[in-house]
Design a protein around this motif. Structure first.
Motif, PDB file in Angstrom:
ATOM      1  N   CYS A  21       0.832  -1.206   0.000  1.00  0.00           N
ATOM      2  CA  CYS A  21       0.000   0.000   0.000  1.00  0.00           C
ATOM      3  C   CYS A  21       0.864   1.252   0.000  1.00  0.00           C
ATOM      4  O   CYS A  21       0.566   2.235  -0.680  1.00  0.00           O
ATOM      5  N   LEU A  22       1.970   1.203   0.765  1.00  0.00           N
ATOM      6  CA  LEU A  22       2.853   2.364   0.838  1.00  0.00           C
ATOM      7  C   LEU A  22       3.436   2.686  -0.530  1.00  0.00           C
ATOM      8  O   LEU A  22       3.505   3.850  -0.941  1.00  0.00           O
ATOM      9  N   THR A  23       3.868   1.675  -1.233  1.00  0.00           N
ATOM     10  CA  THR A  23       4.519   1.916  -2.514  1.00  0.00           C
ATOM     11  C   THR A  23       3.521   2.329  -3.590  1.00  0.00           C
ATOM     12  O   THR A  23       3.902   2.858  -4.625  1.00  0.00           O
ATOM     13  N   ASN A  24       2.221   2.063  -3.348  1.00  0.00           N
ATOM     14  CA  ASN A  24       1.215   2.461  -4.321  1.00  0.00           C
ATOM     15  C   ASN A  24       0.757   3.910  -4.137  1.00  0.00           C
ATOM     16  O   ASN A  24      -0.036   4.426  -4.904  1.00  0.00           O
ATOM     17  N   VAL A  25       1.241   4.567  -3.062  1.00  0.00           N
ATOM     18  CA  VAL A  25       0.929   5.974  -2.829  1.00  0.00           C
ATOM     19  C   VAL A  25       2.032   6.811  -3.456  1.00  0.00           C
ATOM     20  O   VAL A  25       3.214   6.521  -3.286  1.00  0.00           O
ATOM     21  N   GLN A  26       1.647   7.851  -4.209  1.00  0.00           N
ATOM     22  CA  GLN A  26       2.639   8.693  -4.871  1.00  0.00           C
ATOM     23  C   GLN A  26       3.567   9.311  -3.834  1.00  0.00           C
ATOM     24  O   GLN A  26       3.119   9.828  -2.812  1.00  0.00           O
ATOM     25  N   ALA A  52      10.817   2.157   2.428  1.00  0.00           N
ATOM     26  CA  ALA A  52       9.684   1.316   2.042  1.00  0.00           C
ATOM     27  C   ALA A  52       8.661   2.056   1.205  1.00  0.00           C
ATOM     28  O   ALA A  52       8.029   1.475   0.314  1.00  0.00           O
ATOM     29  N   SER A  53       8.490   3.347   1.468  1.00  0.00           N
ATOM     30  CA  SER A  53       7.384   4.090   0.854  1.00  0.00           C
ATOM     31  C   SER A  53       7.793   5.041  -0.259  1.00  0.00           C
ATOM     32  O   SER A  53       6.986   5.380  -1.121  1.00  0.00           O
ATOM     33  N   GLY A  54       9.041   5.507  -0.234  1.00  0.00           N
ATOM     34  CA  GLY A  54       9.454   6.535  -1.182  1.00  0.00           C
ATOM     35  C   GLY A  54       9.158   7.937  -0.694  1.00  0.00           C
ATOM     36  O   GLY A  54       9.609   8.921  -1.282  1.00  0.00           O
ATOM     37  N   HIS A  55       8.386   8.051   0.395  1.00  0.00           N
ATOM     38  CA  HIS A  55       8.106   9.359   0.974  1.00  0.00           C
ATOM     39  C   HIS A  55       9.336   9.890   1.705  1.00  0.00           C
ATOM     40  O   HIS A  55      10.201   9.125   2.141  1.00  0.00           O
ATOM     41  N   LYS A  56       9.392  11.197   1.886  1.00  0.00           N
ATOM     42  CA  LYS A  56      10.432  11.824   2.676  1.00  0.00           C
ATOM     43  C   LYS A  56       9.777  12.478   3.888  1.00  0.00           C
ATOM     44  O   LYS A  56       8.762  13.160   3.753  1.00  0.00           O
ATOM     45  N   ALA A 228      -3.120  10.735   1.815  1.00  0.00           N
ATOM     46  CA  ALA A 228      -2.797   9.322   1.602  1.00  0.00           C
ATOM     47  C   ALA A 228      -1.429   8.980   2.182  1.00  0.00           C
ATOM     48  O   ALA A 228      -1.255   7.953   2.850  1.00  0.00           O
ATOM     49  N   GLY A 229      -0.447   9.835   1.936  1.00  0.00           N
ATOM     50  CA  GLY A 229       0.895   9.582   2.459  1.00  0.00           C
ATOM     51  C   GLY A 229       0.937   9.664   3.969  1.00  0.00           C
ATOM     52  O   GLY A 229       1.584   8.845   4.627  1.00  0.00           O
ATOM     53  N   ALA A 230       0.238  10.658   4.531  1.00  0.00           N
ATOM     54  CA  ALA A 230       0.211  10.816   5.980  1.00  0.00           C
ATOM     55  C   ALA A 230      -0.469   9.624   6.644  1.00  0.00           C
ATOM     56  O   ALA A 230      -0.007   9.116   7.673  1.00  0.00           O
ATOM     57  N   GLN A 231      -1.544   9.158   6.041  1.00  0.00           N
ATOM     58  CA  GLN A 231      -2.228   7.992   6.584  1.00  0.00           C
ATOM     59  C   GLN A 231      -1.364   6.738   6.463  1.00  0.00           C
ATOM     60  O   GLN A 231      -1.377   5.863   7.331  1.00  0.00           O
ATOM     61  N   ALA A 232      -0.584   6.663   5.378  1.00  0.00           N
ATOM     62  CA  ALA A 232       0.324   5.525   5.205  1.00  0.00           C
ATOM     63  C   ALA A 232       1.361   5.489   6.325  1.00  0.00           C
ATOM     64  O   ALA A 232       1.744   4.413   6.799  1.00  0.00           O
ATOM     65  N   LEU A 233       1.826   6.664   6.757  1.00  0.00           N
ATOM     66  CA  LEU A 233       2.795   6.702   7.859  1.00  0.00           C
ATOM     67  C   LEU A 233       2.158   6.198   9.149  1.00  0.00           C
ATOM     68  O   LEU A 233       2.763   5.412   9.883  1.00  0.00           O
ATOM     69  N   ILE A 234       0.935   6.631   9.436  1.00  0.00           N
ATOM     70  CA  ILE A 234       0.251   6.161  10.646  1.00  0.00           C
ATOM     71  C   ILE A 234       0.063   4.641  10.582  1.00  0.00           C
ATOM     72  O   ILE A 234       0.259   3.936  11.567  1.00  0.00           O
ATOM     73  N   THR A 235      -0.309   4.140   9.390  1.00  0.00           N
ATOM     74  CA  THR A 235      -0.469   2.694   9.223  1.00  0.00           C
ATOM     75  C   THR A 235       0.847   1.976   9.484  1.00  0.00           C
ATOM     76  O   THR A 235       0.883   0.937  10.163  1.00  0.00           O
ATOM     77  N   TYR A 236       1.942   2.529   8.991  1.00  0.00           N
ATOM     78  CA  TYR A 236       3.248   1.920   9.201  1.00  0.00           C
ATOM     79  C   TYR A 236       3.611   1.891  10.690  1.00  0.00           C
ATOM     80  O   TYR A 236       4.189   0.912  11.181  1.00  0.00           O
ATOM     81  N   LEU A 237       3.271   2.942  11.414  1.00  0.00           N
ATOM     82  CA  LEU A 237       3.611   3.014  12.833  1.00  0.00           C
ATOM     83  C   LEU A 237       2.900   1.955  13.671  1.00  0.00           C
ATOM     84  O   LEU A 237       3.278   1.710  14.812  1.00  0.00           O
ATOM     85  N   LYS A 238       1.880   1.306  13.087  1.00  0.00           N
ATOM     86  CA  LYS A 238       1.158   0.247  13.784  1.00  0.00           C
ATOM     87  C   LYS A 238       1.588  -1.149  13.310  1.00  0.00           C
ATOM     88  O   LYS A 238       0.999  -2.144  13.719  1.00  0.00           O
TER      89      LYS A 238
END
Length: 253
Positions: A21-26, A52-56, A228-238
């Motif tokens: 899911c992380l990698t599918n988010v821009q 894992a996500s490509g986000h910074k 989407a990216g911010a929610q992906a970070l919260i998901t990762y933290l869990k």
């Protein structure tokens, strides 16, 4: 044995799905407000999430008052992972998406001494009281959520006024560690995960009902353009991976 392998497989598949899911988010640049007591945890979580996500991640750390100021007047941000006490400020709460937050980590209060120093007795409230009264100085951060709980404990012990002259106020968790490690303060009285650091020996947690747990919780900014990216970070933290890092650093996931 079969049940063990099933749990391992489920955990692995769960993490794989999260990373998918992380990698599918821009990829985006995410601005995060974070409690300073979690800095060592973020030092490990940040590169793992970015890879894992490509986000910074651009993380701004602070005490509770500083985080309230950052949320209200510090410019745009995408999410916060902050002490619950931040949300008790109406203006700060108004900067986040309304609704339940997501608890990420918690940790209690404790006492530490310089490495190699004798450890005083803090096994009971009265023992802690006597240890604090005998100490020449303590280091803590009164302006933080944890520091406020420390001061409340002093008041409950009936030593609030006596401790004022002994308190060496520090600006950041790292400064609490440094003050005790260098001998500028006899005791560090703060969050246990912060006190579990090179140069310090942890004496133990606050005893009995004097103990208070500071909970760090996550929520999106109401104005984020990177939901989407911010929610992906919260998901990762869990995820189990993040939980293992949080636990290894002395906090409860």
């Amino acid at each position: 044995m079969k049940n063990l392998w099933r749990r391992v497989l489920a955990s692995t598949l769960g993490l794989a799905l999260v990373l998918l899911c992380l990698t599918n988010v821009q990829a985006a640049e995410l601005r995060v407000l974070a409690g300073g007591a979690m800095k060592t945890i973020w030092d490990e979580l940040k590169p793992k999430f970015e890879q894992a996500s490509g986000h910074k991640l651009i993380i701004r750390f602070g005490t509770t008052p500083e985080l309230i100021k950052l949320a209200t007047t510090g410019g745009p941000f995408d999410l916060g992972v902050v002490p619950r006490e931040v949300f008790k400020d109406a203006a700060a709460q108004g900067q986040f998406v309304a609704g339940p937050t997501t608890d990420i980590a918690g940790v209690g209060l404790g006492v530490a001494v310089r490495s190699g120093a004798s450890k005083p007795d803090i096994s009971t409230p009265d023992a802690l009281k006597q240890t604090l009264l005998k100490a020449q100085s303590i280091a803590t951060i009164p302006a933080s959520a944890a520091g406020a709980q420390v001061l409340r404990a002093f008041e409950r012990l009936g030593i609030g006024d006596a401790m004022k002259a002994k308190t060496r106020v520090q600006p950041t968790p790292a400064n609490v560690v440094e003050a005790v490690a260098k001998g500028d303060a006899e005791l560090g009285v703060f969050l246990l995960n912060v006190l579990t650091a090179p140069g310090l020996d942890v004496v133990g947690p606050f005893p009995g009902d004097l103990q208070q747990v500071i909970v760090f919780t996550a929520a999106l900014s109401k104005d984020t353009k990177e939901k989407a990216g911010a929610q992906a970070l919260i998901t990762y933290l869990k995820t189990p991976e993040a939980a293992a890092i949080i636990k290894a650093k002395g906090m409860m996931p």
